[in-house]
Design a protein around this motif. Structure first.
Motif, PDB file in Angstrom:
ATOM      1  N   LYS A  40       0.835  -1.202   0.000  1.00  0.00           N
ATOM      2  CA  LYS A  40       0.000   0.000   0.000  1.00  0.00           C
ATOM      3  C   LYS A  40       0.872   1.255   0.000  1.00  0.00           C
ATOM      4  O   LYS A  40       0.602   2.214  -0.733  1.00  0.00           O
ATOM      5  CB  LYS A  40      -0.938  -0.004   1.202  1.00  0.00           C
ATOM      6  N   ILE A  41       1.935   1.267   0.809  1.00  0.00           N
ATOM      7  CA  ILE A  41       2.849   2.421   0.851  1.00  0.00           C
ATOM      8  C   ILE A  41       3.480   2.627  -0.520  1.00  0.00           C
ATOM      9  O   ILE A  41       3.552   3.742  -1.033  1.00  0.00           O
ATOM     10  CB  ILE A  41       3.936   2.226   1.932  1.00  0.00           C
ATOM     11  N   TYR A  42       3.925   1.531  -1.154  1.00  0.00           N
ATOM     12  CA  TYR A  42       4.553   1.617  -2.471  1.00  0.00           C
ATOM     13  C   TYR A  42       3.558   2.123  -3.513  1.00  0.00           C
ATOM     14  O   TYR A  42       3.863   3.004  -4.311  1.00  0.00           O
ATOM     15  CB  TYR A  42       5.102   0.244  -2.878  1.00  0.00           C
ATOM     16  N   ALA A  43       2.348   1.567  -3.513  1.00  0.00           N
ATOM     17  CA  ALA A  43       1.341   1.943  -4.512  1.00  0.00           C
ATOM     18  C   ALA A  43       0.895   3.396  -4.350  1.00  0.00           C
ATOM     19  O   ALA A  43       0.668   4.095  -5.340  1.00  0.00           O
ATOM     20  CB  ALA A  43       0.134   1.018  -4.407  1.00  0.00           C
ATOM     21  N   ASP A  44       0.775   3.862  -3.117  1.00  0.00           N
ATOM     22  CA  ASP A  44       0.295   5.222  -2.863  1.00  0.00           C
ATOM     23  C   ASP A  44       1.409   6.265  -2.889  1.00  0.00           C
ATOM     24  O   ASP A  44       1.132   7.455  -2.919  1.00  0.00           O
ATOM     25  CB  ASP A  44      -0.418   5.299  -1.503  1.00  0.00           C
ATOM     26  N   GLY A  45       2.662   5.819  -2.880  1.00  0.00           N
ATOM     27  CA  GLY A  45       3.793   6.737  -2.813  1.00  0.00           C
ATOM     28  C   GLY A  45       4.105   7.387  -4.146  1.00  0.00           C
ATOM     29  O   GLY A  45       3.710   6.905  -5.210  1.00  0.00           O
ATOM     30  N   ASN A  46       4.856   8.494  -4.082  1.00  0.00           N
ATOM     31  CA  ASN A  46       5.285   9.162  -5.314  1.00  0.00           C
ATOM     32  C   ASN A  46       6.522   8.460  -5.870  1.00  0.00           C
ATOM     33  O   ASN A  46       6.994   7.465  -5.314  1.00  0.00           O
ATOM     34  CB  ASN A  46       5.537  10.662  -5.060  1.00  0.00           C
TER      35      ASN A  46
END
Length: 152
Positions: free
Chosen positions: A100-106
Motif C-alpha cells: 500500500k505504501i509503495y502503490a500510494d507513494g510518489n
C-alpha cells in the motif's frame, strides 16, 4: 385495412445507423420490400434498438456462454469487497502495508524503497529518497542475527 390506398406507418428507432443513400424500397402488389444498408459493419442483434436492462448494462465481455453470461464487473466488486474485509495477520499484514505504501507513494518514495531494499540485502526499507539517494545503504540485520553474503 385491405383497401388499395391503405396507409401504414412505422415509427421505430433502429439498432444502429443506416446509409439512406444506398438503402432502397420496392412496392409490389402483395408486399413492400425495404432494403436498409448499414452505415457501419457492426453486427445487429435485432432491427430495433432495445433499452438495456440493469442486467445487461455496463461493459460487455466476450463469452461463449450465451444462456447465462457472467457479470465480471459484479465478480470483481465481490472479490475486492472480500479482500477489503479480510483481516490479514503477521507477515501478510506487513507485506500488505508495504504494498500500500509503495502503490500510494510518489516516484521518489518508490525509488527509495527499491534502492534501500536491494542494497541492504532486504534488511532495510526506507521511503526517504533524500537519505537513501546519495549514499550506499548499509546492511542492518535484525538483533541477534549476522549478515553473510553469498560469497562467504
Amino acid at each position: 385495412s385491405s383497401g388499395i390506398n391503405a396507409e401504414y406507418t412505422i415509427d421505430t428507432i433502429l439498432q444502429h445507423p443506416i446509409d439512406p443513400d444506398t438503402s432502397s424500397h420496392k412496392i409490389f402488389k402483395t408486399k413492400v420490400e425495404i432494403r436498409l444498408c448499414k452505415a457501419t459493419g457492426v453486427r445487429w442483434d435485432s432491427l430495433e434498438h432495445k433499452e438495456q436492462t440493469d442486467a445487461n448494462s455496463g461493459r460487455a465481455y466476450p463469452t461463449s456462454n450465451r444462456r447465462d453470461p457472467v457479470d465480471w464487473d459484479r465478480v470483481e466488486a465481490e472479490v475486492e469487497k472480500q479482500d477489503a474485509e479480510e483481516k490479514k495477520e503477521g507477515d501478510a499484514a506487513l507485506n500488505n502495508l508495504f504494498q500500500k505504501i509503495y502503490a500510494d507513494g510518489n516516484e521518489d518514495t518508490r525509488r527509495a524503497m527499491i534502492k534501500s531494499f536491494q542494497e541492504s540485502g532486504g534488511t532495510v526499507l526506507s521511503t526517504n529518497w533524500n537519505d537513501i539517494g546519495a549514499k550506499q545503504v548499509e546492511v542492518k540485520p535484525p538483533d541477534g542475527m549476522e549478515y553473510k553474503s553469498w560469497s562467504e
